[in-house]
Design a protein around this motif. Sequence first.
Motif, short mmCIF file in Angstrom:
data_model
loop_
_atom_site.label_atom_id
_atom_site.label_comp_id
_atom_site.label_asym_id
_atom_site.label_seq_id
_atom_site.Cartn_x
_atom_site.Cartn_y
_atom_site.Cartn_z
N ILE A 84 0.85 -1.19 0.00
CA ILE A 84 0.00 0.00 0.00
C ILE A 84 0.88 1.24 0.00
N ALA A 85 0.58 2.18 -0.89
CA ALA A 85 1.30 3.45 -0.93
C ALA A 85 0.87 4.30 0.26
N TYR A 86 1.82 4.90 0.96
CA TYR A 86 1.51 5.66 2.18
C TYR A 86 0.55 6.83 1.96
N PRO A 87 0.65 7.58 0.83
CA PRO A 87 -0.31 8.68 0.65
C PRO A 87 -1.76 8.22 0.62
N SER A 88 -1.97 6.91 0.35
CA SER A 88 -3.33 6.38 0.31
C SER A 88 -3.87 6.08 1.70
N ILE A 89 -3.00 6.05 2.71
CA ILE A 89 -3.43 5.78 4.07
C ILE A 89 -3.80 7.12 4.70
N THR A 90 -5.09 7.42 4.70
CA THR A 90 -5.55 8.73 5.18
C THR A 90 -5.68 8.78 6.69
N LEU A 91 -5.73 7.62 7.32
CA LEU A 91 -5.86 7.57 8.78
C LEU A 91 -5.29 6.26 9.29
N HIS A 92 -4.51 6.32 10.36
CA HIS A 92 -4.08 5.10 11.03
C HIS A 92 -4.06 5.34 12.53
N ALA A 93 -4.50 4.36 13.29
CA ALA A 93 -4.61 4.52 14.74
C ALA A 93 -4.59 3.16 15.40
N ILE A 94 -4.24 3.16 16.67
CA ILE A 94 -4.31 1.93 17.47
C ILE A 94 -5.73 1.78 17.99
N SER A 95 -6.33 0.63 17.76
CA SER A 95 -7.70 0.37 18.18
C SER A 95 -7.70 -0.68 19.30
N LEU A 147 7.18 10.59 5.64
CA LEU A 147 8.11 10.71 4.53
C LEU A 147 7.39 10.90 3.20
N HIS A 148 6.05 10.75 3.21
CA HIS A 148 5.26 10.85 1.99
C HIS A 148 4.12 11.84 2.22
N PRO A 149 4.41 13.14 2.29
CA PRO A 149 3.35 14.14 2.53
C PRO A 149 2.34 14.19 1.40
N PRO A 151 0.61 15.21 -1.63
CA PRO A 151 1.07 16.03 -2.77
C PRO A 151 0.10 17.14 -3.12
N ASN A 152 -1.13 17.08 -2.60
CA ASN A 152 -2.12 18.11 -2.91
C ASN A 152 -1.99 19.35 -2.03
N VAL A 153 -1.11 19.27 -0.99
CA VAL A 153 -0.91 20.41 -0.11
C VAL A 153 0.25 21.25 -0.63
N SER A 154 -0.02 22.51 -0.92
CA SER A 154 1.00 23.40 -1.48
C SER A 154 1.80 24.06 -0.39
N GLU A 155 3.11 24.23 -0.63
CA GLU A 155 3.95 24.93 0.33
C GLU A 155 3.61 26.41 0.39
N ASP A 156 2.89 26.91 -0.63
CA ASP A 156 2.53 28.32 -0.69
C ASP A 156 1.20 28.63 -0.03
N LEU A 192 8.94 15.62 13.94
CA LEU A 192 7.89 16.46 14.51
C LEU A 192 8.44 17.80 14.95
N GLU A 193 9.62 17.79 15.59
CA GLU A 193 10.21 19.04 16.05
C GLU A 193 10.55 19.96 14.88
N SER A 194 10.81 19.37 13.71
CA SER A 194 11.18 20.19 12.56
C SER A 194 9.98 20.83 11.89
N ILE A 195 8.76 20.29 12.13
CA ILE A 195 7.58 20.82 11.44
C ILE A 195 6.64 21.57 12.35
N ILE A 196 6.79 21.41 13.69
CA ILE A 196 5.88 22.10 14.59
C ILE A 196 6.15 23.60 14.54
N VAL A 197 5.09 24.36 14.38
CA VAL A 197 5.19 25.82 14.29
C VAL A 197 4.44 26.44 15.45
#
Length: 224
Positions: A84-95, A147-149, A151-156, A192-197
Motif C-alpha cells: 500500500i502506498a503511504y499517501p493512500s493511508i488517510t488515517l491510522h490509529a491503534i484500536s 516521509l510521503h506528505p 502532494p495536494n498540499v502546497s507549500e505556498d 515532529l520538532e522540525s515541522i511544529i510551528v
Amino acid sequence: MVSTTIISSVPSFVSPDEHRDLVGATPESFSDIPPVLRHKEENITVLFDPPLEHLSPGDDSKGVLYVIDSALVFMSSTGRGFQIAYPSITLHAISRTQGSDPSIYCQLDEGADEDADAVDMRELIITPQNSNSLEPIFEALSLCASLHPDPNVSEDDDFDDQVFVDTNSFQPFTGEEGEELSEVGRAALDYLESIIVDPFEHRNGVNGHVGGTEHDSSGEETRD
C-alpha cells in the motif's frame, strides 16, 4: 488511484545500518539505494472492508508485515500479499475496542469515482498476535507516512491553512525509570520538532506577546 497492489514477492529493502553504510560510501546514485525497513512483524492477520479483490481469505489469514520507507507490505504464508502506498493511508490509529483484539486501524483512499462526488474508502485492520507490537508498528507507520506528505498540499498555502499540533494531546516523554526512545521514535520526534510551528511566535514575535497581553511563567495574565 490504486492504493493497494497485489504482489507475489516482498520488495527489496535494507536495514537502517545497511542504509547508513551505503550512504556513507557515497554511491553514484542515491536513488539506487533500496528503501529502509523500519519494522517487521510476523504472525499478522489482516482484514479488508470491503474485501480486497483478488485476495482470498487464505491470503490474509496469517503472514508477515513489513513497514518499509517505500510502502506498507504484507506477505501471506500462501506466497501472495499486497503493498500500500503511504499517501493512500488517510488515517491510522491503534484500536483497543472492547470485545475485539487490539489492532492497527487504517482508512485507505481508493480514489474518487468520476461519476460521483464521494471518495471511495476501504478499511484495513492489522492484528498482530503479540499485542505488545502495536506501539512499534504504529510508530514505524507514522514515521514512514511522514516521509510521503500529501502532494495536494502546497507549500505556498496561507499560514492560516497550516496544521498546528495540539501539544495538550501528547503525553511528554520524561525518560524516567530507564525508558528510552527507540530509533524509530527518535527519528519521528526529530521530524515532529522540525515541522511544529508556534503560531504566536509566527504572528506576534517571541515571548507570546499578543495584543498587549502576555503570560508570565505562572500562567497569570499581565498587562503592558
